[in-house]
Design a protein around this motif. Structure first.
Motif, PDB file in Angstrom:
ATOM      1  N   GLU A 242      11.132  -2.097  20.907  1.00  0.00           N
ATOM      2  CA  GLU A 242      12.475  -1.134  20.898  1.00  0.00           C
ATOM      3  C   GLU A 242      12.909  -0.993  22.292  1.00  0.00           C
ATOM      4  N   THR A 243      14.283  -1.407  22.392  1.00  0.00           N
ATOM      5  CA  THR A 243      15.000  -0.898  23.465  1.00  0.00           C
ATOM      6  C   THR A 243      14.384  -1.261  25.085  1.00  0.00           C
ATOM      7  N   ALA A 279      21.832  -4.073  19.022  1.00  0.00           N
ATOM      8  CA  ALA A 279      21.342  -2.859  18.168  1.00  0.00           C
ATOM      9  C   ALA A 279      20.322  -3.244  17.152  1.00  0.00           C
ATOM     10  N   THR A 280      19.353  -2.446  16.878  1.00  0.00           N
ATOM     11  CA  THR A 280      18.151  -2.634  15.985  1.00  0.00           C
ATOM     12  C   THR A 280      18.640  -3.228  14.685  1.00  0.00           C
ATOM     13  N   ASP A 453      13.525  -5.801  20.615  1.00  0.00           N
ATOM     14  CA  ASP A 453      14.724  -6.028  19.687  1.00  0.00           C
ATOM     15  C   ASP A 453      16.145  -6.424  20.663  1.00  0.00           C
ATOM     16  N   HIS A 454      16.325  -5.403  21.623  1.00  0.00           N
ATOM     17  CA  HIS A 454      17.423  -5.468  22.622  1.00  0.00           C
ATOM     18  C   HIS A 454      16.972  -4.733  23.817  1.00  0.00           C
TER      19      HIS A 454
END
Ligand SMILES: [Zn+2]
Length: 545
Positions: A242-243, A279-280, A453-454
């Protein structure tokens, strides 16, 4: 015939007058980023000032037109209040994080849970929304409106709209060259207009997600089968990060070693890996679908089988454990466990549950299965803006930190320190995942595949967080870290020198679908060997008897 708007009768105001006042207020107070984007796109030389002034007039006229169309009688106050509150929220995100509220961001917001939303709340946010949204909304609510008869009201509203249209047309005609240049070469500037772009995005999103003539769920890879006579069962753990941005990952050559534990576990690093979305809500369903970024959209993906569905059909036991917000629909048809709260997740304090908690009881689950297994762990990772909440105190190696969600109030150093401490915790978590696989390596062919994810913006060019439209998003939001750890059994099946060579090539979320199928050597028409990151490195052993 004289205009009968805007007019004050004693302390009363006509609805037309109130609409005009709200439009002017929003155009002035909530649109700083819009004007500064126009200034930086077209320049600020004195001979352009009349044009920039006309932008203000056009925006007021546009807002008046929109409001005139939807405000009537009993709807006047509720619509104006909603407009003010929406503008306050949208302009806060523009000013504090440099983010544009578009379709992706709204989709993401709708899937956000209370804890994520709570992270965003800061004193600055409450002050801004209070002054720019709630206070004027209160004034609108208290305003004494007078309504003439229905016919007069309608005629007066048509006049107001006509005047707004005349101002808009006049501005565009007078500066047609500049407007054409702005729309053609700097179209992104209009995305900064508050709240028009956010409203347009919401309408587009609603149109897309409106129930169409009943879409059937489409099965993929109905021929999927595990290799016959395969005695070695696979145990694969896919970690959805995540992120986490690639350039803050120690293995990618970051000046700080944020991945000391992964380094000591000999992982295969992929330095050139790219996300499907920013974005997720986009990236997660995209990486498990076989559509690829070019063809991906959430509506189509939701009606199609993903990699988990195909593997489950082939006979793989699939488990999704989630410490993020949800699987975004990916795990709808497989076993899903929510690790965002105790007692399932035993590592929670002050409302924050640790990613490491997802490993609790996992060995028991593994022991209870027969055959091949795929476990997906969806991390909380580096979710912003409250990076300081994303790691236990023991991982606070880089100081001073930014201990607020109000990122603009922290220095770049504090922000980077906090973000990097959270990376250290992910490094620790991934190492624990590897250790669990190592303990099972004598019974299974094991591997871990991690990809974020990004990425994230950490204040560069005034941008924070993520979710920028893909074509405009900086690389920091799209370039993501990815690593694989391969157990002894899989290492014997592949040529490691070839894996090392392939790891340096450019890859993306488009490659996740076939790579996951490739791990299990599943045969199906849905598998594309060209997209499998490990393809051609497999030694042909599976059909030997
Ligand atoms: Zn995300």
């Amino acid at each position: 015939m004289p205009f009968n708007w805007p007019r004050l009768r004693g302390r009363e105001i006509s609805s037309g007058g109130l609409i005009l006042a709200v439009a002017v207020f929003i155009a002035i107070v909530a649109n700083g980023r819009f004007y500064s984007a126009a200034l930086s796109a077209l320049g600020s030389s004195p001979w352009l000032w009349p044009f920039h002034l006309s932008l203000f007039c056009s925006l007021v006229a546009l807002l008046v037109l929109i409001l005139s169309a939807v405000c009537h009688r009993a709807l006047v106050k509720p619509v104006l209040i909603a407009f003010l509150l929406i503008s306050a929220v949208v302009s806060y995100f523009a000013i504090a994080y440099g983010t544009v509220v578009d379709e992706e961001m709204i989709a993401n917001a709708l899937q956000t849970d209370g804890a994520e939303a709570g992270d965003l709340v800061s004193p600055t946010m409450l002050t801004w929304i209070g002054l720019v949204g709630v206070l004027p909304a209160f004034a609108v609510w208290r305003a004494k409106l007078f309504f003439p008869d229905w016919r007069t009201e309608t005629v007066s509203r048509l006049k107001l709209a006509g005047a707004a249209l005349a101002v808009l047309a006049g501005s565009v005609v007078a500066f047609s060259g500049h407007y054409a240049g702005l729309l053609r070469f700097h179209g992104e500037v209009t995305n900064e207009a508050v709240p028009t772009y956010a409203l347009l995005s919401a309408i587009r999103l609603a149109a897309k997600s409106a129930p169409k003539s009943k879409h059937q769920h489409i099965e993929l890879g109905t021929d999927a089968a595990l290799p016959p006579g395969d005695r070695d069962h696979e145990l694969i753990i896919m970690v959805v990060g995540e992120t986490l941005r690639a350039d803050h990952f120690g293995l990618n050559g970051y000046a700080r070693d944020t991945t000391p534990q992964l380094r000591s576990r000999n992982v295969v690093n992929f330095p050139d890996f790219w996300s499907c979305g920013t974005a997720t809500a986009i990236s997660v369903p995209c990486m498990f679908s076989n559509l690829g970024r070019a063809k991906f959209n959430t509506t189509t993906a939701a009606t199609l089988d993903n990699a988990l569905d195909v593997l489950a059909r082939a006979g793989v036991s699939v488990l999704w454990r989630d410490n993020n917000s949800s699987s975004k629909g990916v795990a709808d048809r497989v076993t899903y466990q929510d690790f965002r709260k105790p007692p399932l997740n035993p590592m929670c304090e002050d409302g924050e549950c640790r990613d490491e908690g997802m490993l609790a009881g996992l060995q028991d689950w593994i022991n209870a299965q027969q055959g091949d297994m795929l476990i997906v762990l969806h991390q909380m990772g580096n979710h912003g803006p409250a990076y300081y909440k994303r790691y236990p105190k023991a991982f606070e190696k880089f100081t001073p930190i930014c201990s607020t969600s109000d990122l603009g109030s922290c220095t770049a150093e504090e922000l980077n320190n906090t973000y990097d401490n959270a990376v250290l915790y992910t490094d620790h978590f991934l190492s624990k995942v590897i250790d669990l696989l190592r303990a099972n390596d004598h019974n299974y062919e094991t591997a871990m595949f991690y990809v974020s994810d990004h990425g994230e913006s950490l204040g560069e060019h005034g941008l924070y967080l993520h979710g920028a439209p893909y074509v405009f998003a900086p690389d920091t939001q799209k370039h993501v870290p990815a690593v694989m750890w391969l157990g002894q059994g899989i290492k014997e099946d592949v040529v490691m020198s070839s894996v090392a060579d392939r790891s340096r090539r450019p890859w993306s979320h488009d490659n996740v679908f076939s790579t996951l199928l490739g791990f299990f050597e599943v045969t199906t028409v849905a598998y594309d060997p060209k997209l499998d990151i490990l393809e051609r490195t497999h030694v042909e052993t599976s059909f030997q008897n």
